[in-house]
Design a protein around this motif. Structure first.
Motif, PDB file in Angstrom:
ATOM      1  N   LEU A  50     -11.440  26.046  75.552  1.00 37.91           N
ATOM      2  CA  LEU A  50     -12.669  26.487  74.917  1.00 37.91           C
ATOM      3  C   LEU A  50     -12.688  26.034  73.470  1.00 37.91           C
ATOM      4  N   ARG A  51     -13.718  25.292  73.092  1.00 34.00           N
ATOM      5  CA  ARG A  51     -13.835  24.736  71.743  1.00 34.00           C
ATOM      6  C   ARG A  51     -15.261  24.889  71.248  1.00 34.00           C
ATOM      7  N   TYR A  52     -15.429  24.844  69.925  1.00 33.02           N
ATOM      8  CA  TYR A  52     -16.769  24.732  69.363  1.00 33.02           C
ATOM      9  C   TYR A  52     -17.112  23.254  69.298  1.00 33.02           C
ATOM     10  N   VAL A  53     -18.312  22.928  69.771  1.00 35.97           N
ATOM     11  CA  VAL A  53     -18.814  21.555  69.744  1.00 35.97           C
ATOM     12  C   VAL A  53     -20.140  21.558  69.005  1.00 35.97           C
ATOM     13  N   VAL A  54     -20.282  20.627  68.067  1.00 32.25           N
ATOM     14  CA  VAL A  54     -21.542  20.412  67.369  1.00 32.25           C
ATOM     15  C   VAL A  54     -22.075  19.072  67.847  1.00 32.25           C
ATOM     16  N   CYS A  55     -23.282  19.074  68.389  1.00 29.37           N
ATOM     17  CA  CYS A  55     -23.879  17.836  68.884  1.00 29.37           C
ATOM     18  C   CYS A  55     -24.683  17.192  67.769  1.00 29.37           C
ATOM     19  N   LEU A  56     -24.567  15.890  67.667  1.00 31.27           N
ATOM     20  CA  LEU A  56     -25.141  15.124  66.572  1.00 31.27           C
ATOM     21  C   LEU A  56     -25.841  13.903  67.143  1.00 31.27           C
ATOM     22  N   ARG A  57     -27.023  13.589  66.625  1.00 34.95           N
ATOM     23  CA  ARG A  57     -27.750  12.390  67.042  1.00 34.95           C
ATOM     24  C   ARG A  57     -28.197  11.657  65.775  1.00 34.95           C
ATOM     25  N   TYR A  58     -28.025  10.339  65.754  1.00 38.98           N
ATOM     26  CA  TYR A  58     -28.391   9.559  64.567  1.00 38.98           C
ATOM     27  C   TYR A  58     -28.515   8.084  64.932  1.00 38.98           C
TER      28      TYR A  58
END
Length: 153
Positions: free
Chosen positions: A94-102
């Motif tokens: 279990l991890r924190y994931v931040v999704c990023l688009r660029y």
């Protein structure tokens, strides 16, 4: 003539023994570069395998600092969007994931199509970038990320 052959043989043996020593000494170091499950990339944080991960409070600042070094040209990023940190299971943990688009400039100055990346956090700190975050970022709700578009060198 014999002496010349003897010198050549000594030189060849010396070089062979040096190469063997280099190979033998590098094997233990190669073992240090594998990940926990042996299939993922090398990580830079101490992963204790704790299921209850702390929320990454300063995740935006950490991502901006990392992207300055990750991108070939951090100036002029377009279409930057970010999703709030969400707990996902990545690699069985279990991890924190931040999704990023660029969309960033390529080395020739042209813009690439927008890409999606997942930023994985361990113990509240940025651990690594997921190049193919289809599963962890499925259904992510993006918001504008103007700080990424305003980056400078």
């Amino acid at each position: 003539m014999r002496r010349l052959r003897g010198l050549r043989e000594q030189r060849r043996l010396r070089i062979s023994s040096q190469l063997a020593a280099i190979l033998l000494l590098s094997l233990p170091l190669a073992g240090c570069l594998t990940s926990d499950d042996g299939s993922g990339p090398t990580t830079f944080t101490d992963d204790r395998g704790v299921a209850n991960q702390p929320f990454p409070d300063r995740y935006r600042d950490q991502i901006l600092a990392f992207m300055r070094t990750y991108l070939n040209n951090p100036v002029g990023v377009r279409e930057a969007a970010i999703a709030e940190p969400a707990q996902r299971t990545v690699g069985g943990r279990l991890r924190y994931v931040v999704c990023l688009r660029y969309s960033a400039k390529d080395t020739d100055g042209n813009y690439r199509p927008a890409r999606e990346r997942g930023v994985l956090f361990v113990d509240g700190r940025l651990d690594r970038i997921l190049d193919n975050p289809a599963e962890p970022c499925a259904g992510a709700s993006y918001a504008a990320f103007p700080e990424l578009e305003k980056m400078s060198r």
